[in-house]
Design a protein around this motif. Structure first.
Motif, PDB file in Angstrom:
ATOM      1  N   ASN A  14      68.061 -37.484 -19.080  1.00  0.00           N
ATOM      2  CA  ASN A  14      68.528 -36.025 -18.991  1.00  0.00           C
ATOM      3  C   ASN A  14      68.148 -35.335 -17.551  1.00  0.00           C
ATOM      4  OD1 ASN A  14      68.667 -36.614 -21.651  1.00  0.00           O
ATOM      5  ND2 ASN A  14      67.147 -34.679 -22.281  1.00  0.00           N
ATOM      6  N   MET A  15      67.103 -35.520 -16.901  1.00  0.00           N
ATOM      7  CA  MET A  15      67.080 -35.203 -15.364  1.00  0.00           C
ATOM      8  C   MET A  15      68.408 -35.543 -14.635  1.00  0.00           C
ATOM      9  SD  MET A  15      63.145 -35.199 -14.544  1.00  0.00           S
ATOM     10  CE  MET A  15      62.678 -36.605 -15.161  1.00  0.00           C
ATOM     11  N   LYS A  16      68.798 -36.977 -14.767  1.00  0.00           N
ATOM     12  CA  LYS A  16      70.008 -37.131 -13.987  1.00  0.00           C
ATOM     13  C   LYS A  16      71.168 -36.762 -14.294  1.00  0.00           C
ATOM     14  CE  LYS A  16      67.864 -42.014 -13.436  1.00  0.00           C
ATOM     15  NZ  LYS A  16      67.919 -43.511 -14.308  1.00  0.00           N
ATOM     16  N   GLU A  17      71.259 -36.511 -15.673  1.00  0.00           N
ATOM     17  CA  GLU A  17      72.632 -35.475 -16.149  1.00  0.00           C
ATOM     18  C   GLU A  17      72.350 -34.141 -15.490  1.00  0.00           C
ATOM     19  OE1 GLU A  17      74.381 -33.827 -20.239  1.00  0.00           O
ATOM     20  OE2 GLU A  17      72.951 -35.182 -20.393  1.00  0.00           O
ATOM     21  N   GLY A  18      71.217 -33.694 -15.424  1.00  0.00           N
ATOM     22  CA  GLY A  18      70.961 -32.129 -15.121  1.00  0.00           C
ATOM     23  C   GLY A  18      71.385 -32.244 -13.443  1.00  0.00           C
ATOM     24  N   MET A  19      71.021 -33.216 -12.741  1.00  0.00           N
ATOM     25  CA  MET A  19      71.374 -33.288 -11.358  1.00  0.00           C
ATOM     26  C   MET A  19      72.978 -33.309 -11.190  1.00  0.00           C
ATOM     27  SD  MET A  19      68.702 -36.276 -10.107  1.00  0.00           S
ATOM     28  CE  MET A  19      69.738 -36.481  -8.398  1.00  0.00           C
ATOM     29  N   ALA A  20      73.613 -34.015 -12.111  1.00  0.00           N
ATOM     30  CA  ALA A  20      74.954 -34.168 -11.822  1.00  0.00           C
ATOM     31  C   ALA A  20      75.544 -32.856 -12.257  1.00  0.00           C
ATOM     32  CB  ALA A  20      75.639 -34.933 -12.816  1.00  0.00           C
TER      33      ALA A  20
ATOM     34  N   PRO B  33      63.125 -25.341 -10.191  1.00  0.00           N
ATOM     35  CA  PRO B  33      62.697 -24.881  -8.788  1.00  0.00           C
ATOM     36  C   PRO B  33      61.904 -26.103  -8.159  1.00  0.00           C
ATOM     37  CG  PRO B  33      62.503 -23.144 -10.182  1.00  0.00           C
ATOM     38  CD  PRO B  33      62.694 -24.230 -11.078  1.00  0.00           C
ATOM     39  N   ARG B  34      62.214 -26.421  -6.798  1.00  0.00           N
ATOM     40  CA  ARG B  34      61.669 -27.544  -6.185  1.00  0.00           C
ATOM     41  C   ARG B  34      59.849 -27.324  -6.228  1.00  0.00           C
ATOM     42  NH1 ARG B  34      64.244 -27.081  -1.941  1.00  0.00           N
ATOM     43  NH2 ARG B  34      65.744 -28.513  -2.352  1.00  0.00           N
TER      44      ARG B  34
ATOM     45  N   CYS C  45      66.184 -30.797  -6.140  1.00  0.00           N
ATOM     46  CA  CYS C  45      65.830 -29.615  -6.957  1.00  0.00           C
ATOM     47  C   CYS C  45      66.074 -28.273  -5.997  1.00  0.00           C
ATOM     48  CB  CYS C  45      64.478 -29.609  -7.421  1.00  0.00           C
ATOM     49  SG  CYS C  45      64.036 -30.797  -8.737  1.00  0.00           S
ATOM     50  N   GLY C  46      66.125 -27.216  -6.356  1.00  0.00           N
ATOM     51  CA  GLY C  46      66.632 -25.977  -5.575  1.00  0.00           C
ATOM     52  C   GLY C  46      65.650 -25.188  -5.255  1.00  0.00           C
ATOM     53  N   PRO C  47      65.971 -24.063  -4.235  1.00  0.00           N
ATOM     54  CA  PRO C  47      65.209 -23.058  -3.689  1.00  0.00           C
ATOM     55  C   PRO C  47      64.921 -21.861  -4.752  1.00  0.00           C
ATOM     56  CG  PRO C  47      67.111 -22.855  -2.533  1.00  0.00           C
ATOM     57  CD  PRO C  47      67.357 -24.042  -3.482  1.00  0.00           C
ATOM     58  N   HIS C  48      65.626 -22.006  -6.025  1.00  0.00           N
ATOM     59  CA  HIS C  48      65.995 -20.760  -6.958  1.00  0.00           C
ATOM     60  C   HIS C  48      64.537 -20.563  -7.564  1.00  0.00           C
ATOM     61  CE1 HIS C  48      66.827 -24.394  -9.114  1.00  0.00           C
ATOM     62  NE2 HIS C  48      66.245 -23.678 -10.162  1.00  0.00           N
ATOM     63  N   SER C  49      64.235 -19.458  -8.261  1.00  0.00           N
ATOM     64  CA  SER C  49      62.986 -19.235  -8.849  1.00  0.00           C
ATOM     65  C   SER C  49      63.140 -19.122 -10.474  1.00  0.00           C
ATOM     66  CB  SER C  49      62.341 -18.112  -8.332  1.00  0.00           C
ATOM     67  OG  SER C  49      62.001 -18.065  -6.831  1.00  0.00           O
ATOM     68  N   GLY C  50      64.353 -19.019 -10.837  1.00  0.00           N
ATOM     69  CA  GLY C  50      64.512 -18.577 -12.427  1.00  0.00           C
ATOM     70  C   GLY C  50      65.809 -19.400 -12.990  1.00  0.00           C
ATOM     71  N   LEU C  51      65.772 -19.281 -14.030  1.00  0.00           N
ATOM     72  CA  LEU C  51      67.031 -19.906 -15.031  1.00  0.00           C
ATOM     73  C   LEU C  51      68.320 -19.285 -14.598  1.00  0.00           C
ATOM     74  CD1 LEU C  51      65.883 -20.480 -18.587  1.00  0.00           C
ATOM     75  CD2 LEU C  51      66.546 -22.150 -17.109  1.00  0.00           C
ATOM     76  N   GLY C  52      68.283 -18.043 -14.370  1.00  0.00           N
ATOM     77  CA  GLY C  52      69.449 -17.062 -14.229  1.00  0.00           C
ATOM     78  C   GLY C  52      70.415 -17.863 -12.918  1.00  0.00           C
ATOM     79  N   ALA C  53      69.881 -18.653 -11.949  1.00  0.00           N
ATOM     80  CA  ALA C  53      70.555 -19.066 -10.942  1.00  0.00           C
ATOM     81  C   ALA C  53      71.337 -20.279 -11.535  1.00  0.00           C
ATOM     82  CB  ALA C  53      69.624 -19.501  -9.773  1.00  0.00           C
ATOM     83  N   LEU C  54      71.068 -20.874 -12.723  1.00  0.00           N
ATOM     84  CA  LEU C  54      71.882 -22.132 -13.140  1.00  0.00           C
ATOM     85  C   LEU C  54      72.838 -21.878 -13.787  1.00  0.00           C
ATOM     86  CD1 LEU C  54      68.443 -24.146 -13.972  1.00  0.00           C
ATOM     87  CD2 LEU C  54      69.836 -23.838 -11.637  1.00  0.00           C
ATOM     88  N   ARG C  55      73.663 -23.011 -14.151  1.00  0.00           N
ATOM     89  CA  ARG C  55      74.994 -22.691 -15.073  1.00  0.00           C
ATOM     90  C   ARG C  55      74.409 -22.775 -16.402  1.00  0.00           C
ATOM     91  NH1 ARG C  55      79.406 -27.371 -14.868  1.00  0.00           N
ATOM     92  NH2 ARG C  55      78.000 -28.492 -16.113  1.00  0.00           N
ATOM     93  N   GLY C  56      74.834 -21.942 -17.218  1.00  0.00           N
ATOM     94  CA  GLY C  56      74.141 -21.833 -18.572  1.00  0.00           C
ATOM     95  C   GLY C  56      72.740 -21.091 -18.420  1.00  0.00           C
ATOM     96  N   GLY C  57      72.387 -20.883 -17.322  1.00  0.00           N
ATOM     97  CA  GLY C  57      70.636 -20.367 -17.522  1.00  0.00           C
ATOM     98  C   GLY C  57      70.900 -19.054 -18.054  1.00  0.00           C
TER      99      GLY C  57
END
Length: 591
Positions: free
Chosen positions: A169-175, A181-182, A255-267
């Motif tokens: 699942n994490m590999k799919e998430g990376m793609a 958040p990192r 992983c990204g510098p973001h802090s919350g779900l809102g920064a992600l697609r579908g977040g």
């Protein structure tokens, strides 16, 4: 808080997979649903005190596409089943079960359509931690018989499969660019490193070998020890090693510098679903954020009033620092003095309880110091007792250094974690044999923690806050929960950074932003969970105010509290309708 639910997306009890035959009594339907639910979430059986051997060696499969498809099919099937139930023929309590189940069916199906399965690992509430807790022998998996040990090896095989699914699942998430958040992934690496260690280096997974079952002969013990070590070394430790290597070498850089779900697609959609799941309301993140800002301002006003009452000359931040540091608020020298102070508080509260409650638990209650081996990392907590009376509800107090224990928060902590907070709510639900089993064990976050936070304000009714500094301690706790409304929604719906959240919380609570790191990162890792406390409390206060306005001096506060606790931990939307109808029924009938 009370550790009632460790799986962040565990289904509410009472949900099931196989449609019931027609014309089966509703109570029987609920019973079978709960039994089938445990096959989906076997860890819940242990949490709820169920030692059924069917579930003792199982580990949940809650990350796979097949599992999500099963949940979606279950939801559609049981919404259809409920639609065929004649609700008008159900008893009032059965109608509450009906409404609770329908609410859960809808929100759980919605959750399976969000990309939350692509974010399976965090440092706060995750199966990787639950497995380690169980394997330590200090949690819900028993290690009393040889079969218990072999059952845990069965769990280990299931956990290993779960890890492989998590990696996929994490590999799919990376793609797809759906990653955590990192900073949070840097927190899990030390956890996994400890659980990869060999037995000789103190890995807690081997702790049960220190207490092998009594009565076994030496040959049988040697065989069990060998098999158990082999299972951990060949299955459990390598699972943690696979996670550690992948996160450190592959995942962390992605992983990204973001802090919350809102920064992600579908977040944003995922966060709105989690808000509904954790609060059992339809409030939007924007509404909750605005409510939090209003609550912060209101509580600041109450704090200013206490500051004026005690004659403190200075600003509110200076008063916060005074309460946090002045030696007069740290009067204890020994562990016994701390426990005696809590026991005196227990006696005082119990003397006033009949004014506010007609029904009190039969389950015993006691106050203990947290065991030394875990006191340094523990919080004040309540562990529920057993319905059969074999184990009392226990209020644990971690006391590493009695001279550093401070008095202002003691009253609100006792009311929240012990009496009449978690001890009353959890025990009365568990003891109520008239409720279906799923409602006796439900750990609905907004209700359970909301009731406990509401109980903190009962200190005024119970006479515990005649000391203004105890009242101020309650306000400190209330502010902490109000800040959560602002910060959680800020992080996940309004683009706040981790640093902005740290600074905001520190400004309102005092101290440094660094001191806020564990809390803020908890909200980052477990979106929406921290909202339940305050929203639950406000719902109880709102309903009490409605009753007092509707009935005036005739409002039966004691009966009101009994009615709240009689029906178990209902979703707030269901609770609201139920209690408003109950209050309306208390109004004098017009002639």
């Amino acid at each position: 808080m009370t550790p009632r639910r460790l799986l962040p997306l565990a289904l509410l009890p009472g949900l099931c997979l196989v449609a019931a035959p027609k014309a089966v009594p509703f109570a029987d339907l609920l019973h079978r649903c709960y039994e089938e639910y445990l096959t989906l979430y076997p860890i819940e059986a242990g949490i709820n005190g169920d030692t059924d051997p069917r579930f003792q060696g199982m580990w949940p499969d809650d990350l796979s596409p097949a599992w999500r498809a099963r949940v979606q099919a279950w939801s559609r099937k049981y919404q259809a089943e409920l639609a065929r139930v004649d609700k008008a023929k159900l008893s009032p309590s059965e109608r509450l079960s009906y409404d609770s189940l329908r609410f859960s069916l809808r929100i759980r199906e919605e959750a399976t359509r969000r990309p939350l399965h692509l974010l399976p690992i965090n440092q706060i509430a995750c199966e990787t931690l639950t497995f380690a807790q169980m394997g330590s022998g200090a949690f819900i998996h028993p290690f009393k018989t040889e079969q218990d040990y072999r059952d845990f090896l069965g769990r280990a095989k299931g956990f290993s499969a779960w890890v492989d699914q998590a990696l996929a699942n994490m590999k799919e998430g990376m793609a797809k660019g759906i990653v955590p958040p990192r900073i949070l992934m840097t927190r899990v690496l030390p956890q996994f490193a400890d659980l990869m260690k060999p037995e000789a280096e103190g890995n807690i997974l081997f702790d049960p070998l220190k207490t092998l079952p009594a009565g076994m002969d030496e040959a049988a013990k040697a065989k069990l020890s060998g098999d158990y070590r082999a299972g951990l070394n060949e299955v459990a430790r390598p699972a943690y090693a696979r996670l550690h290597a992948f996160i450190q070498d592959v995942y962390l850089p992605a992983c990204g510098p973001h802090s919350g779900l809102g920064a992600l697609r579908g977040g944003p959609e995922a966060y709105r679903t989690l808000v509904r799941l954790q609060t059992t309301t339809d409030l939007t993140p924007d509404q909750i954020h605005a409510l939090g800002l209003r609550e912060v301002a209101r509580i600041q006003g109450e704090m200013e009033a206490v500051k004026a009452k005690v004659g403190f000359q200075g600003t509110l931040p200076q008063f916060l620092a005074y309460v946090a540091t002045d030696p007069k608020f740290a009067p204890f020298k020994t562990e016994r003095e701390v426990l005696d102070a809590y026991r005196a508080m227990e006696a005082r509260v119990n003397a006033a309880i009949p004014k506010l409650f007609g029904n009190v638990p039969k389950t015993g209650f006691e106050i203990r110091a947290t065991e030394a081996f875990r006191a340094a990392s523990a919080s004040v907590e309540y562990i529920a007792g057993a319905a059969d009376g074999s184990r009392p509800g226990t209020f644990y107090v971690p006391i590493v250094d009695a001279t550093k224990m401070r008095t202002p928060r003691m009253g609100s902590l006792f009311l929240h974690e012990a009496i009449p907070g978690h001890h009353f709510q959890l025990s009365l639900a568990m003891e109520n044999q008239a409720l279906p089993r799923f409602r006796r064990t439900d750990g609905n976050n907004a209700f359970v923690e909301g009731w406990a936070l509401y109980s903190e304000r009962l200190g005024f009714d119970l006479g515990l806050y005649d000391d203004p500094y105890q009242a101020f301690g309650m306000l400190l706790a209330d502010m902490h929960r109000a800040i959560r409304l602002v910060v959680d929604t800020g992080l996940h719906a309004k683009g706040w950074t981790r640093e902005k959240a740290l600074a905001y919380a520190a400004e309102l609570e005092g101290g440094s932003p660094e001191a806020q790191i564990p809390e803020i990162e908890r909200y980052m890792a477990n979106p929406g969970q921290a909202l339940g406390y305050k929203l639950g409390q406000l719902k109880f206060l709102e309903l009490r105010a409605f009753g007092e306005k509707k009935l005036g001096k005739a409002f039966p506060l004691r009966d009101f509290h009994d009615e709240i606790l009689r029906e178990g931990a209902l979703p707030l939307a269901v609770l609201d309708t139920h209690l408003r109808q109950w209050i309306q029924g208390k109004a004098p009938k017009k002639r």
